[in-house]
Scaffold this motif. Structure first.
Motif, mmCIF file in Angstrom:
data_model
loop_
_atom_site.group_PDB
_atom_site.id
_atom_site.type_symbol
_atom_site.label_atom_id
_atom_site.label_comp_id
_atom_site.label_asym_id
_atom_site.label_seq_id
_atom_site.Cartn_x
_atom_site.Cartn_y
_atom_site.Cartn_z
ATOM 1 N N SER A 81 4.487 -12.398 -0.118
ATOM 2 C CA SER A 81 3.463 -12.326 -1.171
ATOM 3 C C SER A 81 2.112 -12.769 -0.642
ATOM 4 C CB SER A 81 3.853 -13.196 -2.360
ATOM 5 O OG SER A 81 4.993 -12.676 -2.973
ATOM 6 N N PHE A 82 2.095 -13.876 0.098
ATOM 7 C CA PHE A 82 0.860 -14.399 0.673
ATOM 8 C C PHE A 82 0.194 -13.343 1.557
ATOM 9 C CE2 PHE A 82 -1.302 -16.304 4.315
ATOM 10 C CZ PHE A 82 -2.214 -17.138 3.694
ATOM 11 N N CYS A 83 0.974 -12.712 2.421
ATOM 12 C CA CYS A 83 0.431 -11.719 3.358
ATOM 13 C C CYS A 83 -0.091 -10.484 2.632
ATOM 14 C CB CYS A 83 1.487 -11.316 4.373
ATOM 15 S SG CYS A 83 1.896 -12.647 5.515
ATOM 16 N N GLU A 84 0.641 -10.042 1.624
ATOM 17 C CA GLU A 84 0.214 -8.864 0.869
ATOM 18 C C GLU A 84 -1.044 -9.161 0.054
ATOM 19 O OE1 GLU A 84 3.643 -7.716 -1.421
ATOM 20 O OE2 GLU A 84 4.688 -6.949 0.348
ATOM 21 N N LEU A 85 -1.037 -10.287 -0.658
ATOM 22 C CA LEU A 85 -2.150 -10.615 -1.554
ATOM 23 C C LEU A 85 -3.428 -10.952 -0.799
ATOM 24 C CD1 LEU A 85 -0.294 -12.786 -4.214
ATOM 25 C CD2 LEU A 85 -1.237 -10.489 -4.544
ATOM 26 N N ASN A 86 -3.315 -11.720 0.255
ATOM 27 C CA ASN A 86 -4.500 -12.212 0.962
ATOM 28 C C ASN A 86 -5.012 -11.280 2.055
ATOM 29 O OD1 ASN A 86 -4.993 -15.021 -0.193
ATOM 30 N ND2 ASN A 86 -2.808 -15.062 0.273
ATOM 31 N N PHE A 87 -4.130 -10.492 2.646
ATOM 32 C CA PHE A 87 -4.526 -9.680 3.793
ATOM 33 C C PHE A 87 -4.112 -8.221 3.684
ATOM 34 C CE2 PHE A 87 -4.074 -14.090 5.207
ATOM 35 C CZ PHE A 87 -5.381 -14.327 5.619
ATOM 36 N N GLY A 88 -3.481 -7.838 2.586
ATOM 37 C CA GLY A 88 -3.077 -6.446 2.399
ATOM 38 C C GLY A 88 -2.051 -5.967 3.399
ATOM 39 N N VAL A 89 -1.232 -6.883 3.916
ATOM 40 C CA VAL A 89 -0.277 -6.546 4.968
ATOM 41 C C VAL A 89 0.761 -5.542 4.466
ATOM 42 C CG1 VAL A 89 1.614 -7.491 6.386
ATOM 43 C CG2 VAL A 89 -0.589 -8.669 6.286
ATOM 44 N N THR A 90 0.889 -4.439 5.210
ATOM 45 C CA THR A 90 1.927 -3.442 4.931
ATOM 46 C C THR A 90 2.863 -3.259 6.130
ATOM 47 O OG1 THR A 90 0.541 -1.598 5.692
ATOM 48 C CG2 THR A 90 0.441 -2.152 3.325
ATOM 49 N N PHE A 91 2.515 -3.845 7.281
ATOM 50 C CA PHE A 91 3.411 -3.718 8.434
ATOM 51 C C PHE A 91 4.654 -4.590 8.217
ATOM 52 C CE2 PHE A 91 0.132 -6.833 9.832
ATOM 53 C CZ PHE A 91 0.930 -7.935 10.162
ATOM 54 N N PRO A 92 5.753 -4.278 8.899
ATOM 55 C CA PRO A 92 7.008 -4.992 8.663
ATOM 56 C C PRO A 92 6.928 -6.485 9.006
ATOM 57 C CG PRO A 92 7.402 -2.961 9.892
ATOM 58 C CD PRO A 92 5.918 -3.163 9.836
ATOM 59 N N LEU A 93 7.434 -7.292 8.080
ATOM 60 C CA LEU A 93 7.573 -8.727 8.290
ATOM 61 C C LEU A 93 9.057 -9.065 8.328
ATOM 62 C CD1 LEU A 93 4.881 -10.039 5.769
ATOM 63 C CD2 LEU A 93 4.699 -9.988 8.276
ATOM 64 N N PHE A 94 9.374 -10.126 9.028
ATOM 65 C CA PHE A 94 10.765 -10.496 9.245
ATOM 66 C C PHE A 94 11.032 -11.918 8.783
ATOM 67 C CE2 PHE A 94 9.799 -6.889 11.712
ATOM 68 C CZ PHE A 94 10.939 -6.113 11.629
#
Length: 162
Positions: A81-94
């Motif tokens: 959630s942090f990565c999506e909300l703050n940085f728009g991350v769409t690449f795979p996270l593990f």
């Protein structure tokens, strides 16, 4: 038999097993990440690289790690959630892993043995160390946390043209 990057499997941030084999013929940028680090803003630049080159075959893989200054204490869902909300991350996270020591994930043991750091050390020094892997699974370079993701664009572009 020689190991390749495709012999490993990892757990994604939702808890699913992912065979590295699925990334065959892709250029990979593998990064150990943290949400509370001075380098955390690199998520934005990593996402920009991913958006620029994903159609040509780049995949960025983010591996949260809490081994450096306890800068990734959140649970997986919070991290995502942090990565999506703050940085728009769409690449795979593990799922969170360890990158150093006895409990280091086998993928990271492999990466570190193929691309050593400063003075030939295998140990990862901090969050946002980056490993660049070509489409044949060869670890071609290791970059320090201070290396800005955007500076890797020429190297990524060259590997994508191979």
């Amino acid at each position: 038999m020689t190991q390749t990057i495709y012999d490993f499997s990892v757990t994604d941030i939702q808890g699913n097993q992912v065979a590295m084999e699925q990334f065959r013929n892709k250029v990979l940028l593998i990064v150990n990440t943290a949400s509370q680090c001075g380098f955390t803003p690199q998520y934005k630049a990593l996402e920009a690289l991913y958006r620029q080159y994903r159609e040509q075959g780049l995949v960025i893989l983010g591996f949260p790690c809490n081994q450096f200054g306890a800068q990734e204490q959140a649970a997986e869902q919070e991290i995502q959630s942090f990565c999506e909300l703050n940085f728009g991350v769409t690449f795979p996270l593990f799922a969170k892993i360890e990158v150093n020591g006895q409990q280091a994930h086998p993928l990271y043991q492999y990466l570190k043995s193929r691309a050593k750091g400063v003075l030939g050390t295998e140990k990862i020094k901090w969050n946002f160390t980056k490993f660049l892997v070509d489409g044949q699974g060869k670890v071609v370079a290791r970059f320090a946390p201070t290396t800005k993701p955007e500076s890797l664009a020429p190297k990524i572009a060259a590997l994508l043209k191979r």
